[in-house]
Design a protein around this motif. Sequence first.
Motif, short mmCIF file in Angstrom:
data_model
loop_
_atom_site.label_atom_id
_atom_site.label_comp_id
_atom_site.label_asym_id
_atom_site.label_seq_id
_atom_site.Cartn_x
_atom_site.Cartn_y
_atom_site.Cartn_z
N ASN A 1 -12.71 -25.76 22.79
CA ASN A 1 -11.46 -25.49 22.06
C ASN A 1 -11.01 -24.05 22.28
O ASN A 1 -9.83 -23.78 22.51
CB ASN A 1 -11.63 -25.79 20.57
CG ASN A 1 -11.79 -27.27 20.28
OD1 ASN A 1 -11.43 -28.12 21.10
ND2 ASN A 1 -12.33 -27.60 19.12
N ASN A 2 -11.98 -23.13 22.18
CA ASN A 2 -11.66 -21.71 22.43
C ASN A 2 -11.17 -21.52 23.86
O ASN A 2 -10.21 -20.77 24.11
CB ASN A 2 -12.87 -20.82 22.16
CG ASN A 2 -13.20 -20.73 20.68
OD1 ASN A 2 -12.35 -20.99 19.82
ND2 ASN A 2 -14.43 -20.39 20.35
N ALA A 3 -11.85 -22.18 24.80
CA ALA A 3 -11.44 -22.06 26.21
C ALA A 3 -10.04 -22.62 26.40
O ALA A 3 -9.23 -22.05 27.14
CB ALA A 3 -12.44 -22.77 27.11
N ASN B 1 -21.17 -26.89 19.29
CA ASN B 1 -20.94 -25.58 19.91
C ASN B 1 -20.14 -25.72 21.20
O ASN B 1 -19.21 -24.94 21.46
CB ASN B 1 -22.27 -24.87 20.20
CG ASN B 1 -22.93 -24.37 18.93
OD1 ASN B 1 -22.27 -24.16 17.92
ND2 ASN B 1 -24.24 -24.20 18.98
N THR B 2 -20.48 -26.72 21.97
CA THR B 2 -19.75 -26.95 23.22
C THR B 2 -18.29 -27.30 22.92
O THR B 2 -17.38 -26.82 23.61
CB THR B 2 -20.41 -28.08 24.03
OG1 THR B 2 -21.78 -27.74 24.26
CG2 THR B 2 -19.72 -28.29 25.36
N HIS C 1 -34.83 -34.59 15.50
CA HIS C 1 -34.68 -33.17 15.77
C HIS C 1 -33.88 -32.97 17.07
O HIS C 1 -32.98 -32.12 17.12
CB HIS C 1 -36.07 -32.52 15.87
CG HIS C 1 -36.03 -31.03 16.03
ND1 HIS C 1 -35.56 -30.18 15.08
CD2 HIS C 1 -36.39 -30.23 17.08
CE1 HIS C 1 -35.62 -28.95 15.49
NE2 HIS C 1 -36.14 -28.95 16.72
N SER C 2 -34.20 -33.74 18.08
CA SER C 2 -33.46 -33.65 19.35
C SER C 2 -32.01 -34.03 19.15
O SER C 2 -31.10 -33.39 19.71
CB SER C 2 -34.09 -34.57 20.40
OG SER C 2 -35.38 -34.13 20.72
N ILE C 3 -31.76 -35.08 18.36
CA ILE C 3 -30.39 -35.51 18.09
C ILE C 3 -29.64 -34.42 17.33
O ILE C 3 -28.47 -34.13 17.64
CB ILE C 3 -30.36 -36.85 17.33
CG1 ILE C 3 -30.81 -37.98 18.27
CG2 ILE C 3 -28.99 -37.15 16.77
CD1 ILE C 3 -30.99 -39.31 17.59
N GLU C 4 -30.31 -33.81 16.34
CA GLU C 4 -29.67 -32.71 15.60
C GLU C 4 -29.35 -31.55 16.54
O GLU C 4 -28.25 -30.98 16.49
CB GLU C 4 -30.58 -32.25 14.46
CG GLU C 4 -30.66 -33.23 13.31
CD GLU C 4 -31.69 -32.82 12.26
OE1 GLU C 4 -32.33 -31.75 12.42
OE2 GLU C 4 -31.87 -33.58 11.30
N ASN C 5 -30.32 -31.22 17.40
CA ASN C 5 -30.07 -30.14 18.38
C ASN C 5 -28.93 -30.53 19.32
O ASN C 5 -28.08 -29.70 19.65
CB ASN C 5 -31.33 -29.84 19.20
CG ASN C 5 -32.36 -29.09 18.39
OD1 ASN C 5 -32.04 -28.47 17.38
ND2 ASN C 5 -33.61 -29.14 18.83
N TYR C 6 -28.94 -31.79 19.74
CA TYR C 6 -27.87 -32.26 20.62
C TYR C 6 -26.54 -32.19 19.90
O TYR C 6 -25.53 -31.76 20.48
CB TYR C 6 -28.17 -33.70 21.08
CG TYR C 6 -27.03 -34.30 21.87
CD1 TYR C 6 -26.81 -33.95 23.19
CD2 TYR C 6 -26.16 -35.21 21.27
CE1 TYR C 6 -25.75 -34.48 23.90
CE2 TYR C 6 -25.11 -35.75 21.98
CZ TYR C 6 -24.91 -35.39 23.29
OH TYR C 6 -23.87 -35.93 23.99
#
Length: 181
Positions: A68-70, A62-63, A51-56
């Motif tokens: 990329n957007n930045a 997202n980061t 679960h932590s790995i999935e969240n990571y």
Amino acid sequence: MERRSCWPLILCLIVAMIMGLLGYMHFNRELLNKLTNEIEFVEAAERETKHSIENYNLAAENTQKEMNNAEKEVKELQDEVGKLTSSKEEKDKEVKACKDSVTVLNDDVTAVEKEKSDTDGNFAGEKTKWSEEMNGLKQKLQESSPVCAHAKITPKDIEKDPTLKDLCPQIQHGTKEDLPH
């Protein structure tokens, strides 16, 4: 008899063996329970780690998207800054040209003002000189000239040459009686 006496011993041995097997089975069951608990704990830790790995991974995705957007925004802003910089350079050139033009105009204005000041000074001096000369000439005109006193000017002479009146203002027009016949 000997056979009978062996039976209790065999029976004790069988009971001891059964007790040993029961102890061994109990020990194995305790060990099994302990291992089962450890497995459940490890599985829970593994699930939490997953679960932590999935969240990571989601956070990393997202980061990465945000980065990329930045980067896109930075490129767009750099392009815009480039455009604004070239526009600023053009405006700076125009401002410099205007300042140079203003400097030239100020120099011209200063020269014209100096020339005007010199001209005004010269004019004032000349005006004073001319005024003095005119006043002197007017005064001379008003003084009676000895020539005019001896001149015999008739009204016909004044009609023929009106400047005579200006030259000798003290001459009065005589009446017909004063004129020689």
